[in-house]
Design a protein around this motif. Sequence first.
Motif, PDB file in Angstrom:
ATOM      1  N   VAL A  31     -12.101 -73.711  39.131  1.00 57.10           N
ATOM      2  CA  VAL A  31     -11.087 -73.736  38.066  1.00 57.10           C
ATOM      3  C   VAL A  31     -10.274 -72.447  38.101  1.00 57.10           C
ATOM      4  CG1 VAL A  31     -10.731 -73.755  35.555  1.00 57.10           C
ATOM      5  CG2 VAL A  31     -12.333 -75.372  36.617  1.00 57.10           C
ATOM      6  N   ALA A  32     -10.941 -71.319  38.296  1.00 58.75           N
ATOM      7  CA  ALA A  32     -10.220 -70.044  38.392  1.00 58.75           C
ATOM      8  C   ALA A  32      -9.249 -70.065  39.568  1.00 58.75           C
ATOM      9  CB  ALA A  32     -11.211 -68.887  38.540  1.00 58.75           C
ATOM     10  N   ALA A  33      -9.731 -70.525  40.722  1.00 60.49           N
ATOM     11  CA  ALA A  33      -8.864 -70.585  41.905  1.00 60.49           C
ATOM     12  C   ALA A  33      -7.684 -71.526  41.667  1.00 60.49           C
ATOM     13  CB  ALA A  33      -9.667 -71.028  43.125  1.00 60.49           C
ATOM     14  N   GLY A  34      -7.969 -72.696  41.111  1.00 62.33           N
ATOM     15  CA  GLY A  34      -6.897 -73.660  40.856  1.00 62.33           C
ATOM     16  C   GLY A  34      -5.898 -73.190  39.819  1.00 62.33           C
ATOM     17  N   GLY A  35      -6.344 -72.353  38.899  1.00 56.90           N
ATOM     18  CA  GLY A  35      -5.458 -71.832  37.860  1.00 56.90           C
ATOM     19  C   GLY A  35      -4.820 -70.508  38.217  1.00 56.90           C
ATOM     20  N   GLY A  36      -5.135 -70.007  39.405  1.00 59.79           N
ATOM     21  CA  GLY A  36      -4.539 -68.749  39.839  1.00 59.79           C
ATOM     22  C   GLY A  36      -4.975 -67.566  38.990  1.00 59.79           C
ATOM     23  N   THR A  37      -6.214 -67.595  38.548  1.00 58.99           N
ATOM     24  CA  THR A  37      -6.723 -66.498  37.727  1.00 58.99           C
ATOM     25  C   THR A  37      -8.104 -66.105  38.231  1.00 58.99           C
ATOM     26  OG1 THR A  37      -6.998 -65.751  35.434  1.00 58.99           O
ATOM     27  CG2 THR A  37      -7.782 -67.978  35.946  1.00 58.99           C
ATOM     28  N   SER A  38      -8.729 -65.204  37.531  1.00 63.60           N
ATOM     29  CA  SER A  38     -10.031 -64.714  37.969  1.00 63.60           C
ATOM     30  C   SER A  38     -11.177 -65.486  37.327  1.00 63.60           C
ATOM     31  CB  SER A  38     -10.172 -63.226  37.617  1.00 63.60           C
ATOM     32  OG  SER A  38     -10.258 -63.088  36.206  1.00 63.60           O
ATOM     33  N   LEU A  39     -12.315 -65.419  37.977  1.00 65.49           N
ATOM     34  CA  LEU A  39     -13.530 -66.000  37.432  1.00 65.49           C
ATOM     35  C   LEU A  39     -13.864 -65.344  36.089  1.00 65.49           C
ATOM     36  CD1 LEU A  39     -15.978 -67.869  37.753  1.00 65.49           C
ATOM     37  CD2 LEU A  39     -17.055 -66.076  39.128  1.00 65.49           C
ATOM     38  N   ALA A  40     -13.639 -64.053  35.995  1.00 66.18           N
ATOM     39  CA  ALA A  40     -13.896 -63.324  34.747  1.00 66.18           C
ATOM     40  C   ALA A  40     -13.027 -63.872  33.616  1.00 66.18           C
ATOM     41  CB  ALA A  40     -13.655 -61.832  34.940  1.00 66.18           C
ATOM     42  N   ALA A  41     -11.788 -64.204  33.919  1.00 60.64           N
ATOM     43  CA  ALA A  41     -10.893 -64.748  32.891  1.00 60.64           C
ATOM     44  C   ALA A  41     -11.383 -66.110  32.395  1.00 60.64           C
ATOM     45  CB  ALA A  41      -9.468 -64.864  33.431  1.00 60.64           C
ATOM     46  N   VAL A  42     -11.828 -66.963  33.319  1.00 59.98           N
ATOM     47  CA  VAL A  42     -12.355 -68.271  32.936  1.00 59.98           C
ATOM     48  C   VAL A  42     -13.582 -68.095  32.058  1.00 59.98           C
ATOM     49  CG1 VAL A  42     -13.415 -70.408  33.789  1.00 59.98           C
ATOM     50  CG2 VAL A  42     -11.426 -69.450  34.964  1.00 59.98           C
ATOM     51  N   ASN A  43     -14.478 -67.206  32.473  1.00 59.69           N
ATOM     52  CA  ASN A  43     -15.687 -66.972  31.694  1.00 59.69           C
ATOM     53  C   ASN A  43     -15.380 -66.362  30.330  1.00 59.69           C
ATOM     54  OD1 ASN A  43     -17.519 -68.072  33.520  1.00 59.69           O
ATOM     55  ND2 ASN A  43     -17.620 -66.172  34.700  1.00 59.69           N
ATOM     56  N   GLU A  44     -14.388 -65.506  30.273  1.00 59.94           N
ATOM     57  CA  GLU A  44     -14.007 -64.911  28.985  1.00 59.94           C
ATOM     58  C   GLU A  44     -13.393 -65.957  28.057  1.00 59.94           C
ATOM     59  OE1 GLU A  44     -10.909 -61.628  27.217  1.00 59.94           O
ATOM     60  OE2 GLU A  44     -11.778 -61.262  29.195  1.00 59.94           O
ATOM     61  N   LEU A  45     -12.542 -66.807  28.596  1.00 54.73           N
ATOM     62  CA  LEU A  45     -11.888 -67.823  27.768  1.00 54.73           C
ATOM     63  C   LEU A  45     -12.842 -68.912  27.285  1.00 54.73           C
ATOM     64  CD1 LEU A  45      -8.527 -68.322  29.662  1.00 54.73           C
ATOM     65  CD2 LEU A  45      -8.796 -67.517  27.318  1.00 54.73           C
ATOM     66  N   PHE A  46     -13.787 -69.297  28.140  1.00 57.06           N
ATOM     67  CA  PHE A  46     -14.650 -70.439  27.822  1.00 57.06           C
ATOM     68  C   PHE A  46     -16.107 -70.062  27.565  1.00 57.06           C
ATOM     69  CE2 PHE A  46     -11.121 -72.168  30.287  1.00 57.06           C
ATOM     70  CZ  PHE A  46     -10.691 -73.178  29.438  1.00 57.06           C
ATOM     71  N   GLY A  47     -16.465 -68.826  27.864  1.00 62.74           N
ATOM     72  CA  GLY A  47     -17.861 -68.428  27.698  1.00 62.74           C
ATOM     73  C   GLY A  47     -18.769 -68.985  28.777  1.00 62.74           C
ATOM     74  N   GLY A  48     -18.198 -69.340  29.914  1.00 59.99           N
ATOM     75  CA  GLY A  48     -18.979 -69.894  31.020  1.00 59.99           C
ATOM     76  C   GLY A  48     -18.726 -71.377  31.200  1.00 59.99           C
ATOM     77  N   LYS A  49     -19.519 -71.955  32.082  1.00 59.17           N
ATOM     78  CA  LYS A  49     -19.320 -73.359  32.441  1.00 59.17           C
ATOM     79  C   LYS A  49     -19.555 -74.294  31.260  1.00 59.17           C
ATOM     80  CE  LYS A  49     -20.232 -76.791  35.965  1.00 59.17           C
ATOM     81  NZ  LYS A  49     -20.912 -77.065  37.235  1.00 59.17           N
ATOM     82  N   ALA A  50     -20.537 -74.004  30.422  1.00 58.25           N
ATOM     83  CA  ALA A  50     -20.799 -74.864  29.262  1.00 58.25           C
ATOM     84  C   ALA A  50     -19.567 -74.957  28.365  1.00 58.25           C
ATOM     85  CB  ALA A  50     -21.999 -74.349  28.470  1.00 58.25           C
ATOM     86  N   GLY A  51     -18.890 -73.861  28.150  1.00 60.14           N
ATOM     87  CA  GLY A  51     -17.679 -73.866  27.327  1.00 60.14           C
ATOM     88  C   GLY A  51     -16.533 -74.612  27.990  1.00 60.14           C
ATOM     89  N   LEU A  52     -16.457 -74.505  29.305  1.00 59.30           N
ATOM     90  CA  LEU A  52     -15.438 -75.242  30.045  1.00 59.30           C
ATOM     91  C   LEU A  52     -15.673 -76.746  29.919  1.00 59.30           C
ATOM     92  CD1 LEU A  52     -13.021 -75.238  32.010  1.00 59.30           C
ATOM     93  CD2 LEU A  52     -14.684 -75.027  33.880  1.00 59.30           C
ATOM     94  N   VAL A  53     -16.919 -77.164  30.084  1.00 58.97           N
ATOM     95  CA  VAL A  53     -17.244 -78.587  29.953  1.00 58.97           C
ATOM     96  C   VAL A  53     -17.028 -79.047  28.509  1.00 58.97           C
ATOM     97  CG1 VAL A  53     -19.041 -80.335  30.213  1.00 58.97           C
ATOM     98  CG2 VAL A  53     -18.810 -78.523  31.917  1.00 58.97           C
ATOM     99  N   ARG A  54     -17.330 -78.191  27.540  1.00 63.14           N
ATOM    100  CA  ARG A  54     -17.070 -78.507  26.132  1.00 63.14           C
ATOM    101  C   ARG A  54     -15.569 -78.792  25.927  1.00 63.14           C
ATOM    102  NH1 ARG A  54     -20.110 -75.114  24.028  1.00 63.14           N
ATOM    103  NH2 ARG A  54     -21.574 -76.612  23.151  1.00 63.14           N
ATOM    104  N   ALA A  55     -14.736 -78.016  26.584  1.00 59.83           N
ATOM    105  CA  ALA A  55     -13.281 -78.232  26.488  1.00 59.83           C
ATOM    106  C   ALA A  55     -12.888 -79.572  27.114  1.00 59.83           C
ATOM    107  CB  ALA A  55     -12.535 -77.082  27.160  1.00 59.83           C
ATOM    108  N   LEU A  56     -13.526 -79.947  28.232  1.00 57.49           N
ATOM    109  CA  LEU A  56     -13.269 -81.266  28.835  1.00 57.49           C
ATOM    110  C   LEU A  56     -13.709 -82.387  27.894  1.00 57.49           C
ATOM    111  CD1 LEU A  56     -14.433 -80.665  32.519  1.00 57.49           C
ATOM    112  CD2 LEU A  56     -12.089 -81.079  31.739  1.00 57.49           C
TER     113      LEU A  56
END
Length: 181
Positions: A31-56
Amino acid sequence: MRTPVLREELVAVATGLLAEGGSPAVTTRAVAAGGGTSLAAVNELFGGKAGLVRALFAEGFGWLAQELEALGPDAGVLEVALAVRDFARRRPHLYEVMFSRPFAEFRPGPEDARASEVVHRVVMERVAAEVEGDVKDAAIGLFAVVQGLVAMETAGLLGSTAEAAERRFRVTVEATLKGFS
């Protein structure tokens, strides 16, 4: 502010990865690669994979809610069931996130119920209009039948032709509804 826009963009990336490759394709790194951002940014925005899946999970219920509300107030239980099936056909991996648990990192809890409120309300209203007795029991039973039919159709077990699957879906939903009436 850039954060809400970035969050929406990353959810769109995750949704695309899910559609293209199923749940194994959705990683915070991808997701970070596809969004042109860092892994740290994804983790900060979603709190990790669980938060990302929660958003889905929330995104899927938002889309399904829009589709069910678009049916209008006169739509019956069968129309709602057909709309749910159509959603599952068009977005099978997202449907799986919503109604199954393909990600070990995410198990919806009470705080996630808000995501499905509109879908729940629409289903309850339609069932209440057609069923006498315990509406909640009937709604749960009917939705379980719809989910089972969707799973069977997805696995190719509902019929050898589209016509047979359509007929069996409709007949089963109508018979179940009649049983609750």
